[in-house]
Design an enzyme around this catalytic site. Structure first.
Site, PDB file in Angstrom:
ATOM      1  N   TYR A 147      43.930  33.118  34.956  1.00 24.20           N
ATOM      2  CA  TYR A 147      44.628  34.400  34.900  1.00 24.20           C
ATOM      3  C   TYR A 147      46.076  34.289  35.397  1.00 24.20           C
ATOM      4  O   TYR A 147      46.744  35.288  35.561  1.00 24.20           O
ATOM      5  CB  TYR A 147      43.874  35.445  35.718  1.00 24.20           C
ATOM      6  CG  TYR A 147      42.496  35.737  35.177  1.00 24.20           C
ATOM      7  CD1 TYR A 147      42.328  36.464  34.010  1.00 24.20           C
ATOM      8  CD2 TYR A 147      41.359  35.268  35.823  1.00 24.20           C
ATOM      9  CE1 TYR A 147      41.062  36.732  33.496  1.00 24.20           C
ATOM     10  CE2 TYR A 147      40.084  35.528  35.315  1.00 24.20           C
ATOM     11  CZ  TYR A 147      39.952  36.261  34.156  1.00 24.20           C
ATOM     12  OH  TYR A 147      38.698  36.521  33.644  1.00 24.20           O
ATOM     13  N   ASP A 209      31.730  32.065  40.680  1.00 26.10           N
ATOM     14  CA  ASP A 209      31.320  30.731  40.223  1.00 26.10           C
ATOM     15  C   ASP A 209      31.872  29.626  41.107  1.00 26.10           C
ATOM     16  O   ASP A 209      31.187  28.643  41.391  1.00 26.10           O
ATOM     17  CB  ASP A 209      31.803  30.512  38.785  1.00 26.10           C
ATOM     18  CG  ASP A 209      31.171  31.483  37.820  1.00 26.10           C
ATOM     19  OD1 ASP A 209      29.976  31.358  37.536  1.00 26.10           O
ATOM     20  OD2 ASP A 209      31.880  32.382  37.337  1.00 26.10           O
ATOM     21  N   HIS A 448      42.456  26.402  31.272  1.00 24.74           N
ATOM     22  CA  HIS A 448      41.697  27.449  30.591  1.00 24.74           C
ATOM     23  C   HIS A 448      42.378  28.798  30.763  1.00 24.74           C
ATOM     24  O   HIS A 448      43.130  29.036  31.702  1.00 24.74           O
ATOM     25  CB  HIS A 448      40.250  27.518  31.088  1.00 24.74           C
ATOM     26  CG  HIS A 448      40.082  27.930  32.520  1.00 24.74           C
ATOM     27  ND1 HIS A 448      39.712  29.199  32.898  1.00 24.74           N
ATOM     28  CD2 HIS A 448      40.212  27.231  33.667  1.00 24.74           C
ATOM     29  CE1 HIS A 448      39.632  29.270  34.215  1.00 24.74           C
ATOM     30  NE2 HIS A 448      39.928  28.086  34.706  1.00 24.74           N
ATOM     31  N   TYR A 529      39.038  43.721  31.045  1.00 26.11           N
ATOM     32  CA  TYR A 529      38.931  44.184  32.424  1.00 26.11           C
ATOM     33  C   TYR A 529      39.884  43.421  33.343  1.00 26.11           C
ATOM     34  O   TYR A 529      40.113  43.834  34.486  1.00 26.11           O
ATOM     35  CB  TYR A 529      37.480  44.059  32.917  1.00 26.11           C
ATOM     36  CG  TYR A 529      37.151  42.771  33.628  1.00 26.11           C
ATOM     37  CD1 TYR A 529      36.999  42.736  35.014  1.00 26.11           C
ATOM     38  CD2 TYR A 529      36.979  41.574  32.927  1.00 26.11           C
ATOM     39  CE1 TYR A 529      36.700  41.556  35.679  1.00 26.11           C
ATOM     40  CE2 TYR A 529      36.669  40.403  33.585  1.00 26.11           C
ATOM     41  CZ  TYR A 529      36.532  40.399  34.959  1.00 26.11           C
ATOM     42  OH  TYR A 529      36.236  39.221  35.614  1.00 26.11           O
ATOM     43  N   ARG A 530      40.486  42.361  32.836  1.00 27.88           N
ATOM     44  CA  ARG A 530      41.281  41.451  33.666  1.00 27.88           C
ATOM     45  C   ARG A 530      41.970  40.504  32.701  1.00 27.88           C
ATOM     46  O   ARG A 530      41.410  40.159  31.659  1.00 27.88           O
ATOM     47  CB  ARG A 530      40.321  40.686  34.579  1.00 27.88           C
ATOM     48  CG  ARG A 530      40.884  39.900  35.734  1.00 27.88           C
ATOM     49  CD  ARG A 530      39.703  39.322  36.495  1.00 27.88           C
ATOM     50  NE  ARG A 530      40.087  38.525  37.638  1.00 27.88           N
ATOM     51  CZ  ARG A 530      39.232  37.765  38.323  1.00 27.88           C
ATOM     52  NH1 ARG A 530      37.960  37.718  37.976  1.00 27.88           N
ATOM     53  NH2 ARG A 530      39.643  37.064  39.358  1.00 27.88           N
TER      54      ARG A 530
END
Length: 602
Positions: A147, A209, A448, A529-530
């Site tokens: 992110y 995670d 990622h 959502y993000r």
């Protein structure tokens, strides 16, 4: 440090480093690091750099301002970012830029990093930033990977690294099952503290995670974990916040002097203001309360596999009533076989060397050789409580899941100790892990970026989102890694796009694919959502009901709380007045440049 030296340096540990790994995961972390560096081909950046000065201030004035801040905080607590950018890895990540950058690494880059040691020093930094109108960007630990990591949205911002010196666990209350933490407390650190106090049989934490992130950072970004307490924002209680003008507030019961329920009752009296400090740029959270989970008296992890992609819709419709009634108790995961294969931690080339998405027959042939065996979907769950309670719930789950032809319950005793199942088992019982890094090794220099839409728990919605994502990935030649995380009445589809960050073509394809999916999902009524820094303007723009009334409201709040526009401008698409209308928003049409055309100096 040279590339070779970095590859062979030891992993930082708790408690010697606030961002370190606990002893029980040290050997595993060493192995994870070794595998990551095995496939790293991106040369280390050795380019000598000048600090990037934020737009709106002259270089000499900026350096003078930094010298003043050094006098206030101490020379050692203000660092100019004039060194080569080092990517590191999860446990030794940079706080200067995004180690998994989707753009050129010089786009989202800090000019300097400051390390406050207290709420009072955060206030000093904020007042300093207002005096010189310098943009500041707070991070807790900078591990928001996928992110944007530690990168600031506005190039040249001064990063406030809260975690390095503000990393105390201020309270663990064994009677109320609550804690109070500072930004530098990781899930690893809280877990270790509970063990040190002899409370591990009494209470659990809920961990995402990967356990190395900040509890505050993850929670205010509305991250999730995998026990029944998996909705972290719903489980927080009480914030201490430095506002963009330097005032400090405590929310909820914390506003009452001498109260003793700040971590037990989140609301207090009057408007509930906590929400404006999540996924926003309205304040800097310096303390947060969190609820902890009582030990349920037993637990049992379970796993089912399902043979066909077409099983998705009927399976989700089976899951919905079980989840809403809490027969399926935790925020569990339904993962596609391609990501399950990648989670083995080996490069894609070991399974397939062709171009384009890995063919289905190659995926299934490789999956058939694994201990779990061939499948299209795998469901990872956990049942809690005494044996007789678990047996009853698991029998209901088994009867329901076996309505899918070919459903198999995997016997855990047949799985080796390093199988992904055991990582899900640990996380679902509140034990932080590091296993989740492995699928990033699918590509060399693995990075990622995530597509994260929310939908109802309905088979038709799952099938629609799955088809949307699969078609977009096929257009861009990218392997498709979908996983559904099922909450009580909604589910998040998390699609991780793994790319080689040293390959400009792969970076461009990943970003274009993600932009397509965001727009196509929004047209069908599904919102993120993000999201990553580079997509915040686009995603915010999809929440445009009633001529963008919500963004207009957010901008009014921003202008009232941050009149100088210094705190994290552009975060979550919220721009201060002095940046608006100057091309700072990043969209498909703006290309890959993160900067606009100056700021209003009036």
């Amino acid at each position: 440090m040279s590339f070779a030296a970095e590859a062979h340096s030891d992993v930082p540990t708790l408690p010697s480093a606030h961002s370190g790994i606990p002893a029980y995961l040290l050997e595993k972390a060493r192995k994870e690091k070794e595998v990551i560096f095995e496939t790293r081909t991106k040369p280390q950046n050795e380019r000598q750099r000048l600090p990037v000065v934020p737009q709106g201030i002259e270089r000499d004035e900026f350096l003078k301002a930094l010298a003043e801040l050094k006098e206030q905080l101490g020379q050692e607590n203000v660092e100019i970012n004039d060194k080569p950018l080092k990517d590191g890895w999860y446990m030794e990540h940079p706080n200067t830029h995004d180690m998994m950058t989707i753009l050129d690494e010089e786009e989202f880059v800090a000019s300097a990093i400051v390390y406050p040691g207290s709420t009072e020093e955060v206030q000093q930094i904020v007042l300093w930033a207002n005096k010189y109108r310098i943009p500041i960007f707070p991070i807790s630990m900078g591990r928001n990977l996928g992110y944007g990591g530690a990168a600031p949205r506005v190039r040249g911002s001064v990063t406030i690294d809260l975690g390095k010196r503000m990393n105390k666990i201020l309270d663990i209350n064994a009677e109320d099952y609550t804690c109070l933490v500072e930004p530098g407390v990781s899930f690893y650190a809280l877990y270790e503290a509970i063990k040190e106090r002899g409370l591990e049989d009494h209470m659990w934490i809920d961990t995402p995670d990967l356990g190395g992130g900040s509890i505050i950072g993850n929670t205010v970004d509305r991250g999730v974990g995998y026990t029944p307490y998996g909705d972290h924002w719903a489980c927080h209680s009480g914030l201490e916040v430095v506002l963009p003008t330097g005032e400090v507030i405590r929310t909820g019961m914390g506003a009452l002097p001498g109260n003793n329920t700040w971590q037990a009752f989140p609301y207090g009296f009057g408007p509930f203001s906590d929400g404006i400090f999540s996924q926003s740029n309205f304040g800097i959270v310096t303390k947060m309360g969190m609820t902890l989970m009582p030990n349920p008296g037993g637990h049992e992890a379970f796993m089912y596999t399902f043979p066909k992609e077409e099983d998705l819709a009927p399976l989700i419709d089976i899951i919905r009533p079980l989840r809403i009634s809490n027969i399926l108790e935790n925020v569990a995961q339904l993962r596609h076989v391609t990501q399950a294969l990648a989670a083995r931690g080996r490069p894609r080339t070991e399974f397939y060397s062709g171009s384009g998405p890995m063919p289905s027959e190659a995926v299934h042939a490789a999956a058939a050789k694994t201990p779990v065996g061939d499948h299209a979907w795998a469901y990872y769950g956990m049942s809690y409580g005494p044996p007789q309670v678990r047996a009853h719930k698991l029998a209901l789950v088994d009867a329901a899941f076996r309505r899918i032809p070919g459903a198999r319950r995997i016997d855990p005793s047949t799985l080796p100790a390093d199988e992904y199942f055991w990582a899900r088992d640990r996380v679902a019982r509140g034990v932080p892990d590091i296993h989740e890094l492995r699928w990033v090794n699918w590509q060399p220099n693995g990075a990622h970026i995530a597509f994260s839409p929310v939908s109802p728990i309905r088979g038709a919605d799952a099938a629609r989102l799955f088809a949307l994502g699969k078609e977009a990935h096929e257009r861009y030649g990218i392997d498709f890694f979908p996983a559904f995380c099922v909450g009580l009445r909604e589910m998040h589809l998390i699609v991780e796009i793994v790319f080689d960050r040293a390959d400009a073509g792969q970076r461009k394809a990943a970003l274009a694919c993600l932009r397509d999916m965001v727009d196509e999902a929004a047209k069908l009524g599904y919102g993120e959502y993000r999201t990553h820094l580079v997509l915040m303007d686009q995603v915010a723009g999809t929440y445009n009901w009633n001529d963008g009334a919500l963004m207009k409201f957010n901008e009014r709040l921003k202008d009232a709380l941050d009149p100088q526009g210094i705190l994290a401008p552009g975060r979550c698409g919220i721009w201060p007045k002095r940046y608006r209308g100057r091309g700072w928003e990043m969209t498909r049409d703006s290309g890959e440049r993160s900067e606009g055309n100056g700021v209003d100096l009036a």
